[in-house]
Scaffold this motif. Structure first.
Motif, short mmCIF file in Angstrom:
data_model
loop_
_atom_site.label_atom_id
_atom_site.label_comp_id
_atom_site.label_asym_id
_atom_site.label_seq_id
_atom_site.Cartn_x
_atom_site.Cartn_y
_atom_site.Cartn_z
N GLN A 1 3.19 2.61 2.92
CA GLN A 1 3.55 1.48 3.78
C GLN A 1 4.96 1.03 3.39
O GLN A 1 5.68 1.74 2.70
CB GLN A 1 2.51 0.37 3.65
N CYS B 1 2.29 -0.84 -6.05
CA CYS B 1 1.82 0.00 -4.96
C CYS B 1 0.37 0.40 -5.20
O CYS B 1 0.05 1.00 -6.23
CB CYS B 1 2.71 1.25 -4.85
N HIS B 2 -0.50 0.05 -4.26
CA HIS B 2 -1.91 0.41 -4.34
C HIS B 2 -2.17 1.73 -3.64
O HIS B 2 -1.59 2.01 -2.58
CB HIS B 2 -2.78 -0.67 -3.69
N LYS C 1 0.83 -1.20 0.00
CA LYS C 1 0.00 0.00 0.00
C LYS C 1 0.87 1.26 0.00
O LYS C 1 1.99 1.25 0.51
CB LYS C 1 -0.92 0.03 1.23
N GLN C 2 0.33 2.32 -0.55
CA GLN C 2 1.01 3.61 -0.56
C GLN C 2 1.35 4.03 0.86
O GLN C 2 0.52 3.94 1.76
CB GLN C 2 0.10 4.63 -1.22
N ALA D 1 -3.85 4.33 -1.23
CA ALA D 1 -4.41 4.13 0.12
C ALA D 1 -5.13 5.40 0.54
O ALA D 1 -4.59 6.22 1.27
CB ALA D 1 -3.30 3.77 1.10
#
Length: 350
Positions: free
Chosen positions: A10, A85-86, A7-8, A88
């Motif tokens: 993280q 990267c997702h 995740k962004q 968030a």
């Protein structure tokens, strides 16, 4: 090429297995170049003892990130990989400077620091640490100043159990290695504070010392800074405070501070906030800031100041063109010193 998902804001973490050799702390190195679209960032890894080299990175943009390792360890050099990267939207991201006078999170949400100081709460026993967490949870504080090195001062004379370097005050310290157990605990403390929504203004050096940590050789200091940044820059709630009362660290020259600030700016891929803090003696320094580090340095994101009179803040903002944080005014408490016996009512009024 393997791909993982993160995740962004993280943490992506790479772990490489190497020989179990303490010389890796001083003689071996690992970096990675992370690429997102046309943007490239270099990140340092660190030796975690027990045959582990670790590299951490906090991605700030959604999408695919590719990386390639470089190392003087042949089995690690040239390895590559990727992760996705997702976005968030529930995360605000790390705090950063917002123009000349303010702070905001990476998503643009304003951040107004309301800080406290607990220099070495992280060195206390588990009961005191739990009490510290509970006290912070019941308070409005969203930022805490705390030290990496232990502190020798009145009311704080107990000998710590663990240190950043292996050893103790009787037999000395092995500054060619790092105490991984100490840093594991520090990371857990920082992570817990992040879960509580509290920024960690981490004090890298300070003068209140009986162990020799305030006067280490320059090459040890540089290695310590690199290790600290490599381990902790992926924590989104980190701020770097070069020193508490830097001008009392007599063994360190102004050139040392210039170089240390530049090193952090080079080696922190997440561009966390950077400051340095001055000593204050009211009879001498009330109207003089000649002993301060020069906050005009563009690498400093804000001015961290010790002073009891807020009247001068507009003047300092105009002079330095960056946010002013009074990181030490005086303390609520009941100690027999003027800086530590104000009441909660007086603190709020100030």
């Amino acid at each position: 090429m393997s791909r993982r998902e993160v995740k962004q804001w993280q943490r992506f973490e790479y772990v490489g297995q190497v020989s179990d050799d303490p010389h890796h702390f001083t003689d071996s190195w690992l970096t990675a170049t992370f690429i997102h679209d046309e943007r490239a960032q270099t990140v340092y890894g660190f030796y975690n003892d027990n045959g582990e080299f670790i590299l951490r990175f906090m991605p700030d943009k959604p999408g695919e990130w590719r990386y390639t390792l470089a190392s003087n360890i042949p089995t690690l050099h040239g390895q590559s990989g990727a992760f996705f990267c997702h976005a968030a939207p529930e995360e605000k991201g790390p705090v950063q400077r917002d123009g000349e006078g303010h702070f905001c999170h990476a998503d643009g949400t304003p951040f107004y620091p309301f800080g406290t100081t607990a220099y070495v709460w992280n060195y206390q026993n588990e009961a005191v640490q739990a009490q510290t967490y509970a006290s912070l949870a019941a308070s409005p504080f969203n930022k805490i100043r705390m030290c990496v090195f232990p502190k020798h001062y009145r009311y704080n004379l107990a000998e710590p159990e663990h240190f950043p370097f292996p050893g103790n005050i009787e037999s000395g310290f092995d500054t060619q290695r790092f105490n991984v157990a100490f840093f594991d605990q520090l990371e857990q403390q920082i992570a817990t504070l992040d879960e509580m929504g509290i920024e960690v203004d981490l004090i890298i050096f300070h003068p209140y010392d009986r162990w020799g940590f305030s006067a280490l050789p320059a090459e040890v200091d540089r290695r310590y800074i690199r290790y600290l940044v490599a381990r902790l820059a992926s924590f989104k709630n980190i701020w770097w405070s070069l020193a508490n009362e830097f001008d009392l660290l007599k063994a360190k020259t102004m050139a040392f501070w210039d170089e240390a600030i530049a090193q952090i700016q080079r080696e922190d891929p997440s561009r966390h906030l950077i400051s340095i803090h001055n000593w204050h003696n009211p009879p001498i320094h009330y109207r003089s800031n000649a002993h301060w580090y020069d906050h005009h340095n563009p690498a400093l994101t804000h001015a961290s100041i010790q002073h009891h009179d807020m009247h001068f803040v507009p003047e300092w903002r105009e002079a330095f063109k960056k946010p002013i944080v009074i990181d030490e005014c005086c303390y609520e408490g009941n100690v027999d010193l003027g800086w530590g016996n104000i009441t909660a009512q007086k603190m709020v009024a100030q």
